[in-house]
Design a protein around this motif. Structure first.
Motif, PDB file in Angstrom:
ATOM      1  N   PRO A 135      36.433  -2.091  29.973  1.00 48.32           N
ATOM      2  CA  PRO A 135      36.503  -1.230  28.862  1.00 48.32           C
ATOM      3  C   PRO A 135      35.931   0.278  29.704  1.00 48.32           C
ATOM      4  CG  PRO A 135      35.841  -3.201  27.938  1.00 48.32           C
ATOM      5  CD  PRO A 135      35.942  -3.453  29.376  1.00 48.32           C
ATOM      6  N   SER A 136      34.747  -0.243  30.471  1.00 40.61           N
ATOM      7  CA  SER A 136      33.833   0.809  31.070  1.00 40.61           C
ATOM      8  C   SER A 136      34.197   1.352  32.376  1.00 40.61           C
ATOM      9  CB  SER A 136      32.452   0.278  31.187  1.00 40.61           C
ATOM     10  OG  SER A 136      32.307  -0.931  31.752  1.00 40.61           O
ATOM     11  N   ALA A 137      35.466   1.057  32.667  1.00 41.86           N
ATOM     12  CA  ALA A 137      36.078   1.232  33.993  1.00 41.86           C
ATOM     13  C   ALA A 137      36.276   2.793  34.191  1.00 41.86           C
ATOM     14  CB  ALA A 137      37.505   0.713  34.297  1.00 41.86           C
ATOM     15  N   ARG A 138      35.757   3.419  35.336  1.00 39.83           N
ATOM     16  CA  ARG A 138      35.892   4.795  35.565  1.00 39.83           C
ATOM     17  C   ARG A 138      36.456   5.075  37.092  1.00 39.83           C
ATOM     18  NH1 ARG A 138      31.284   6.449  38.420  1.00 39.83           N
ATOM     19  NH2 ARG A 138      30.040   4.285  38.990  1.00 39.83           N
ATOM     20  N   PRO A 139      37.822   4.650  37.105  1.00 43.95           N
ATOM     21  CA  PRO A 139      38.349   4.620  38.405  1.00 43.95           C
ATOM     22  C   PRO A 139      38.168   5.991  39.297  1.00 43.95           C
ATOM     23  CG  PRO A 139      40.049   4.519  36.656  1.00 43.95           C
ATOM     24  CD  PRO A 139      38.681   4.355  35.979  1.00 43.95           C
ATOM     25  N   ALA A 140      38.551   6.952  38.710  1.00 43.38           N
ATOM     26  CA  ALA A 140      38.490   8.656  39.429  1.00 43.38           C
ATOM     27  C   ALA A 140      37.223   8.707  39.981  1.00 43.38           C
ATOM     28  CB  ALA A 140      38.842   9.622  38.373  1.00 43.38           C
ATOM     29  N   GLU A 141      36.122   8.424  38.987  1.00 39.75           N
ATOM     30  CA  GLU A 141      34.803   8.787  39.678  1.00 39.75           C
ATOM     31  C   GLU A 141      34.395   7.714  40.817  1.00 39.75           C
ATOM     32  OE1 GLU A 141      35.147   8.716  36.418  1.00 39.75           O
ATOM     33  OE2 GLU A 141      33.708   9.371  35.161  1.00 39.75           O
ATOM     34  N   VAL A 142      34.816   6.497  40.652  1.00 38.63           N
ATOM     35  CA  VAL A 142      34.448   5.587  41.771  1.00 38.63           C
ATOM     36  C   VAL A 142      35.289   5.877  43.055  1.00 38.63           C
ATOM     37  CG1 VAL A 142      35.190   2.938  42.290  1.00 38.63           C
ATOM     38  CG2 VAL A 142      34.113   3.834  40.325  1.00 38.63           C
ATOM     39  N   VAL A 143      36.675   6.362  43.156  1.00 35.02           N
ATOM     40  CA  VAL A 143      37.040   6.733  44.273  1.00 35.02           C
ATOM     41  C   VAL A 143      36.593   8.132  44.774  1.00 35.02           C
ATOM     42  CG1 VAL A 143      39.335   7.746  45.268  1.00 35.02           C
ATOM     43  CG2 VAL A 143      39.418   6.033  43.345  1.00 35.02           C
ATOM     44  N   ASP A 144      35.963   8.857  44.140  1.00 36.39           N
ATOM     45  CA  ASP A 144      34.994   9.837  44.687  1.00 36.39           C
ATOM     46  C   ASP A 144      34.079   9.447  45.128  1.00 36.39           C
ATOM     47  OD1 ASP A 144      36.921  11.882  43.795  1.00 36.39           O
ATOM     48  OD2 ASP A 144      35.901  12.487  41.982  1.00 36.39           O
ATOM     49  N   GLU A 145      33.177   8.197  44.642  1.00 35.80           N
ATOM     50  CA  GLU A 145      31.906   7.765  45.362  1.00 35.80           C
ATOM     51  C   GLU A 145      32.436   7.087  46.756  1.00 35.80           C
ATOM     52  OE1 GLU A 145      30.064   4.965  42.983  1.00 35.80           O
ATOM     53  OE2 GLU A 145      30.044   6.224  41.324  1.00 35.80           O
ATOM     54  N   VAL A 146      33.597   6.465  46.951  1.00 38.92           N
ATOM     55  CA  VAL A 146      34.077   5.772  48.003  1.00 38.92           C
ATOM     56  C   VAL A 146      34.235   6.905  49.073  1.00 38.92           C
ATOM     57  CG1 VAL A 146      35.864   4.281  48.766  1.00 38.92           C
ATOM     58  CG2 VAL A 146      34.928   3.804  46.780  1.00 38.92           C
ATOM     59  N   LEU A 147      34.857   7.787  48.883  1.00 30.63           N
ATOM     60  CA  LEU A 147      35.203   8.989  49.789  1.00 30.63           C
ATOM     61  C   LEU A 147      33.724   9.741  50.234  1.00 30.63           C
ATOM     62  CD1 LEU A 147      37.390  10.809  51.035  1.00 30.63           C
ATOM     63  CD2 LEU A 147      37.188  12.427  49.046  1.00 30.63           C
TER      64      LEU A 147
END
Length: 610
Positions: A135-147
């Motif tokens: 429920p707390s997933a934030r995929p877009a921010e996580v991809v930015d963090e990975v980049l």
């Protein structure tokens, strides 16, 4: 240059608990590998009992799956920093990595550690954002963090063009879209990204043989087994080959058995060629990093780097009054043989003899590494004692240096002050502080490794279980003066041999925390609790109530005692001080003073304080 398009070699890397092993299960289930009737148990790749109980991967595992005519060799790696040496060597065997990142937690210390290693070797990454169903997933921010992490770690332009797949390994779904409703009930999106982006191995199987050992296994029937990759040429059963040893010597031998990996099984095969991952048996003294080469044209590959141990403990035979009662293997010879056997497969471990024939210096990568070895031996019927862990110092440029760890803590803001204070007393330096929203804060510290011995228990009580702590080895830096991270309180030490009674435990409860239950057998010199002051207190925990024929006015009220604090193996190791041992048997874990006799112990303490 010819490539083998029918094969891909990948490693799955991630921070601990981000779902690597569960993902591998799904890749196995969703490929054309396993028999449809076979029921795969959860986290099937974690084969050891301790791995199953703790839900962590300790040893790297390899498997292979078939997908649309392509064979994909998959290596599941450990996420804990203590097993980082395994990760490094595995990355040498593959051409690409699948980086798994939690859709809520994002990039964590081990994500950074394993990715840094993968980029240094020049591997092609595929990013899988797992747990998209949270429920707390934030995929877009996580991809930015990975980049951001890729850029920070100096990834080249090709590596920055990484494909991203969103998945929920636990549900067996994946998709290239970050929307939960777009998830498909298969792992095809991950397989397709691997086949499209990870380069196929170069086919140079007509050149002279080169096979490098990256992992070791041991089997009582065939002895040592070397697991690795054929980098060049072909190898067949019956071939005469040369083993290029780490010390520069060369040994010739005949290949007796080649094992390939398929699904969860090892299958005997007759031949392997460039790009294949295989296991070889028949060489008794093969070791990690060594090359098996063509006997006519022997050329060694560069040796693999193995991380040096940072922590040591003394393992010694049990000499307490209860010695030999519960263990099957109790002698110094049993202990030595078992430690030597461990060296067959664990290359991050070192064992050295000491001045005493009953004691051995055992050096490893961290508290977890050594405590898992102790727990494994205990379950196998060994009985022995261990001393408090100590860090290994090194001389660098004429200065004594000690290992430092980079610690990342995620915690609710209300506990931030207590954490900073607790780590400050352990000589930590804060490197970063980020408010991550929702009342959460991320703190990054550089801490001497000895300051972390025993800290996790204190950390759990400070944050009431809401904090998450992770740490990885950072560097050797000049030694910080003074004692760090020592236990503040003294102990309650039994003076008598006998059985702990409810009556005496009740009388002692206001003196501190009791570690034993009524009815537990104790001996003089055994630690039965933690004193609530700084000094040790010798107590009689075996005293029974004097029975008289006079009734008390209040009659006998039912005796109610607090629940004792029963320490686990890891808590015992963390609790111990320099003058104490942890006695480990298949049934019990006891803490004791090294000198059991009270008057001798007091004499020794007086000498030391002078």
């Amino acid at each position: 240059m010819n490539t083998r398009n029918d094969i891909r070699n990948i490693a799955i890397i991630a921070h601990v608990d981000h779902g690597k092993t569960t993902l591998v299960d799904q890749l196995l289930k969703n490929s054309d590998t396993l028999d449809a009737r076979l029921q795969l148990e959860e986290r099937a790749m974690d084969s050891g009992d301790i791995e199953k109980e703790r839900g962590i991967t300790i040893l790297a595992k390899n498997t292979a799956v078939n997908y649309k005519g392509t064979r994909i060799n998959i290596l599941d790696t450990p996420g804990h920093a203590d097993f980082g040496g395994e990760v490094e060597r595995i990355l040498k065997m593959v051409d690409g990595v699948v980086l798994v990142v939690d859709a809520y937690e994002g990039t964590m210390p081990q994500t950074r550690f394993v990715l840094k290693k993968a980029l240094e070797v020049g591997l092609t990454p595929v990013v899988v954002v797992n747990k998209i169903d949270k429920p707390s997933a934030r995929p877009a921010e996580v991809v930015d963090e990975v980049l951001e992490l890729f850029i920070e770690l100096g990834a080249d332009d090709d590596q920055l063009e990484f494909p991203v797949v969103y998945a929920s390994a636990i549900n067996g779904t994946s998709s290239t879209s970050d929307q939960l409703e777009d998830q498909q009930p298969s792992m095809d999106a991950i397989f397709d990204a691997v086949i499209e982006h990870v380069p196929a191995p170069i086919d140079n199987s007509d050149e002279p043989l080169q096979f490098q050992v990256s992992l070791l296994d041991y089997n009582a029937f065939v002895g040592r087994i070397g697991i690795g990759r054929v980098f060049r040429g072909k190898i067949k059963v019956g071939d005469n080959v040369a083993l290029m040893k780490a010390d520069g010597t060369k040994k010739n031998f005949r290949v007796t058995k080649i094992l390939g990996f398929f699904g969860l099984d090892r299958v005997e095969i007759n031949e392997a060629k460039a790009g294949d991952l295989i296991a070889l048996s028949g060489m008794e003294d093969i070791f990690v990093g060594e090359t098996v080469a063509d006997a006519q044209k022997p050329e060694a590959l560069p040796l693999l780097h193995i991380d040096e141990p940072t922590l040591e403990m003394t393992f010694l035979t049990n000499n307490s009054p209860f010695a030999g009662r519960e263990g099957k293997y109790v002698t110094a010879r049993n202990l030595q043989d078992r430690l030597m056997q461990e060296l067959h497969t664990d290359v991050s471990l070192k064992v050295e003899p000491t001045d005493s024939p009953d004691a051995f210096r055992v050096m490893g990568r961290g508290e977890l590494h050594l405590s898992i070895l102790i727990e494994t031996m205990r379950r196998q019927g060994y009985e022995f004692q261990v001393s408090r862990p100590k860090v290994i110092l090194r001389e660098i440029d004429g200065k004594m240096c000690e290992p430092f760890e980079r610690v990342q803590i995620d915690t609710p803001e209300e506990y931030m002050g207590s954490i900073i204070e607790a780590l400050g007393s352990r000589k930590a330096e804060m490197a970063d502080m980020i408010h991550t929203g929702n009342g959460q804060v991320r703190l990054v510290f550089l801490v001497p490794a000895r300051g972390l011995i025993g800290f996790s228990t204190e950390f759990m009580s400070i944050t009431r279980g809401y904090g998450i702590i992770n740490h990885t080895f950072d560097d050797y830096l000049p030694v910080i003066e003074g004692s760090i991270g020592r236990r503040r309180n003294g102990t309650l030490v039994s003076i008598e041999n006998g059985t702990a009674t409810t009556y005496s435990i009740m009388a002692l409860e206001d003196r501190g925390t009791i570690f034993v239950e009524p009815g537990t057998e104790v001996y003089g010199g055994m630690i039965v609790g933690e004193h609530n002051r700084e000094n040790d207190l010798t107590v009689n925990i075996t005293r029974a109530k004097n029975l008289t024929n006079v009734r008390s006015a209040t009659k006998d009220q039912t005796a109610v005692i607090k629940r004792p604090r029963i320490l686990t193996l890891e808590e015992s190791i963390q609790f111990m001080d320099d003058d104490e041992y942890c006695e480990v048997t298949p049934q019990s874990i006891r803490l004791r003073k090294q000198i059991l006799d009270k008057s001798l112990r007091e004499k020794a303490n007086k000498k030391e304080s002078k």
